[in-house]
Design a protein around this motif. Structure first.
Motif, short mmCIF file in Angstrom:
data_model
loop_
_atom_site.label_atom_id
_atom_site.label_comp_id
_atom_site.label_asym_id
_atom_site.label_seq_id
_atom_site.Cartn_x
_atom_site.Cartn_y
_atom_site.Cartn_z
N PRO A 158 0.80 -1.22 0.00
CA PRO A 158 0.00 0.00 0.00
C PRO A 158 0.83 1.27 0.00
N SER A 159 2.09 1.17 0.40
CA SER A 159 3.00 2.31 0.31
C SER A 159 4.42 1.78 0.31
N SER A 160 5.38 2.65 0.11
CA SER A 160 6.77 2.21 0.05
C SER A 160 7.30 1.73 1.40
N SER A 161 6.62 2.08 2.47
CA SER A 161 7.09 1.69 3.81
C SER A 161 6.26 0.58 4.42
N ILE A 162 5.24 0.10 3.73
CA ILE A 162 4.35 -0.93 4.28
C ILE A 162 4.25 -2.09 3.30
N ALA A 163 4.34 -3.31 3.84
CA ALA A 163 4.04 -4.52 3.08
C ALA A 163 2.88 -5.22 3.78
N THR A 164 1.97 -5.77 3.02
CA THR A 164 0.79 -6.42 3.60
C THR A 164 0.81 -7.90 3.28
N VAL A 165 0.71 -8.75 4.32
CA VAL A 165 0.69 -10.20 4.12
C VAL A 165 -0.73 -10.72 4.23
N LEU A 166 -0.95 -11.88 3.66
CA LEU A 166 -2.26 -12.52 3.68
C LEU A 166 -2.51 -13.13 5.04
N GLY A 167 -3.62 -12.79 5.67
CA GLY A 167 -3.96 -13.36 6.98
C GLY A 167 -3.04 -12.85 8.07
N GLY A 168 -2.84 -13.67 9.10
CA GLY A 168 -1.91 -13.32 10.16
C GLY A 168 -2.52 -13.24 11.54
N GLY A 169 -3.85 -13.10 11.64
CA GLY A 169 -4.46 -12.93 12.95
C GLY A 169 -4.68 -14.24 13.68
N TRP A 170 -3.63 -14.98 13.85
CA TRP A 170 -3.71 -16.27 14.55
C TRP A 170 -3.47 -16.01 16.03
N VAL A 171 -4.48 -15.50 16.69
CA VAL A 171 -4.37 -15.02 18.07
C VAL A 171 -4.55 -16.19 19.04
N ALA A 172 -3.75 -16.20 20.10
CA ALA A 172 -3.80 -17.28 21.07
C ALA A 172 -4.93 -17.10 22.07
N PRO A 176 0.53 -13.11 17.55
CA PRO A 176 1.73 -13.73 16.95
C PRO A 176 2.86 -12.72 16.89
N SER A 177 4.07 -13.22 16.95
CA SER A 177 5.24 -12.34 16.84
C SER A 177 5.90 -12.53 15.48
N LEU A 178 6.49 -11.46 14.98
CA LEU A 178 7.16 -11.48 13.69
C LEU A 178 8.58 -11.99 13.87
N ALA A 179 8.91 -13.06 13.16
CA ALA A 179 10.21 -13.71 13.35
C ALA A 179 11.23 -13.36 12.27
N TRP A 180 10.78 -13.18 11.01
CA TRP A 180 11.71 -12.91 9.91
C TRP A 180 10.92 -12.33 8.74
N ALA A 227 -2.55 -7.77 13.87
CA ALA A 227 -2.57 -9.02 13.08
C ALA A 227 -4.02 -9.29 12.70
N GLY A 228 -4.32 -9.24 11.41
CA GLY A 228 -5.70 -9.26 10.95
C GLY A 228 -6.20 -10.61 10.48
N GLU A 229 -7.52 -10.69 10.34
CA GLU A 229 -8.15 -11.94 9.90
C GLU A 229 -7.70 -12.31 8.49
N ASP A 284 7.01 -12.42 -1.56
CA ASP A 284 7.97 -12.70 -0.51
C ASP A 284 7.26 -13.24 0.73
N ARG A 285 8.03 -13.87 1.62
CA ARG A 285 7.44 -14.52 2.80
C ARG A 285 7.79 -13.77 4.08
N VAL A 286 6.85 -13.76 4.99
CA VAL A 286 7.07 -13.26 6.33
C VAL A 286 6.81 -14.42 7.30
N TRP A 287 7.75 -14.62 8.21
CA TRP A 287 7.67 -15.73 9.16
C TRP A 287 7.15 -15.23 10.51
N PHE A 288 6.20 -15.98 11.07
CA PHE A 288 5.58 -15.64 12.35
C PHE A 288 5.78 -16.78 13.34
N ARG A 289 5.72 -16.44 14.61
CA ARG A 289 5.63 -17.42 15.69
C ARG A 289 4.30 -17.22 16.41
#
Length: 388
Positions: A287-301, A311-315, A327-329, A346-351
């Motif tokens: 959405p901008s040069s400073s933001i990347a948006t990944v698919l999903g991510g809201g895997w809340v405990a 979730p925490s961002l690992a890589w 972290a959104g649906e 590209d991939r973003v790794w979460f824990r």
């Protein structure tokens, strides 16, 4: 890890077997010779349950629902159900199968549980093994303050002995053990970020609770053994192995989360598991040069709502979620020093903040060892099993 999984299409789950095995060895070291009963809810993959139980320090399973226990007991010969059940069809199945009944121990803490089991299965049956649960929360101010999980009405030696007498006097039940889990120690990190006052309060609470349990668990075990020759006393968890194992009254420990090393276990002074389980999501827009948006991510405990359940961002390193979306649906925008270099695909790794809950989102886990994917194994979900 990134290179080993480069050919996989996200989203997917990954387990680093080198980290998993290192964590297993550390749990065994901290247990100091006492067997560890494996908490199945923290793995939710039969392949990884097998891997852990193949080690000399692990023995038996702590399950979470009776349908799960029935399924696991087809393969494994010692499953203690960590929570009471009211599942009538599953109870009838258990009572009608002598082999399964010899492998599964039910959890109870009241006569109401015994009544329900008799109502469902009938009292004229082969005895079912049961385990009595002790409440191990810390009570202060004359009982007006309760710190820790609220798990049982049984707290004192007198209450436990009275219940043991009722179980042993009743046809169709065999009292096999005691479970005494101290969640306020095992599941609460004593090195939390933020206020030093809060850290100090946690440490003081845990010290007081450990002292209380050292006396109370031993007294309960002595009181119960006067009425029933129980086989085991289970206690502890990933966060408390080194203290609980010192109690002579405890015959076995319980752990599981420490194998995956999820985010909630980053904040203990006495140990630090290696991150072993990850989920990986693709970048799908910029959405901008400073933001990347990944698919999903809201895997809340599960648990009390708070940042520690996210979730925490690992890589790549240096990423963070936005304050307005988190972290959104279906999408998670990320900021930080690495965000501007991420491209579509590209991939973003979460824990995940907790351990096995990640496996409710993926059907398989890719196992990485020595820099390559050595096996892909199903989760419970991948085997079509949804227990809770």
């Amino acid at each position: 890890m990134q290179r080993a999984t480069a050919g996989l299409e996200p989203p997917f789950g990954v387990v680093d077997l080198d980290a998993f095995d290192t964590n297993a060895g550390d749990l065994e070291r901290r247990a100091d010779g006492k067997p560890i009963r494996l908490a199945s809810k923290s793995l939710r993959s039969r392949a990884l349950i097998r891997r852990a139980l193949a080690r000399p320090g692990f023995d038996g399973i702590l399950g979470f629902t009776l349908p799960e226990a029935l399924w696991l007991a087809e393969e494994f010969d010692d499953v203690v159900l960590g929570y009471p059940t009211t599942d009538r069809p599953a109870l009838r199945t258990l009572a009608g199968d002598e082999r399964l009944a010899s492998r599964i121990t039910l959890m109870v803490d009241s006569v109401d549980h015994l009544d329900l089991i008799d109502e469902v299965t009938g009292s004229r049956r082969a005895p079912l093994r049961v385990c009595m649960e002790l409440d191990c929360g810390l009570r202060l101010a004359g009982g007006r303050v309760h710190l820790g999980p609220r798990r049982s009405p049984l707290r004192t030696p007198r209450q436990a002995a009275g219940f043991a007498r009722k179980v042993t006097a009743r046809r169709g039940f065999e009292l096999s053990g005691i479970m005494a889990y101290e969640g306020q120690i095992a599941g609460v990190g004593d090195d939390q970020p933020g206020s030093w006052l809060r850290r100090a309060a946690i440490r003081r609470m845990q010290g007081s609770s450990a002292a209380d349990l050292l006396r109370r668990r031993a007294a309960v075990v002595d009181a119960v053994r006067a009425h029933a020759p129980i086989r085991f006393v289970n206690a502890g968890g990933t966060g408390s192995l080194e203290t609980t194992t010192r109690e002579a009254a405890v015959t076995e420990l319980a752990a599981g989360s420490g194998l995956y090393g999820p985010g909630l276990f980053d904040f203990y002074r006495s140990f630090r598991p290696a991150p072993a389980a990850f989920f990986v999501l693709p970048v799908v827009r910029r959405p901008s040069s400073s933001i990347a948006t990944v698919l999903g991510g809201g895997w809340v405990a599960s648990g009390p709502a708070g940042k520690d359940r996210l979730p925490s961002l690992a890589w790549p390193p240096g990423l963070r979620v936005t304050a307005t979306e988190g972290a959104g649906e279906v999408q998670t925008p990320v900021l930080g020093k690495s965000a501007h270099t991420l491209r579509l695909g590209d991939r973003v790794w979460f824990r995940h903040a907790k351990a096995g809950e990640m496996c409710e989102r993926v059907g398989e886990l890719h196992l990485v060892q020595g820099g390559r994917v050595v096996e892909t194994v199903p989760t419970y979900r991948g085997e079509g099993r949804h227990f809770l």
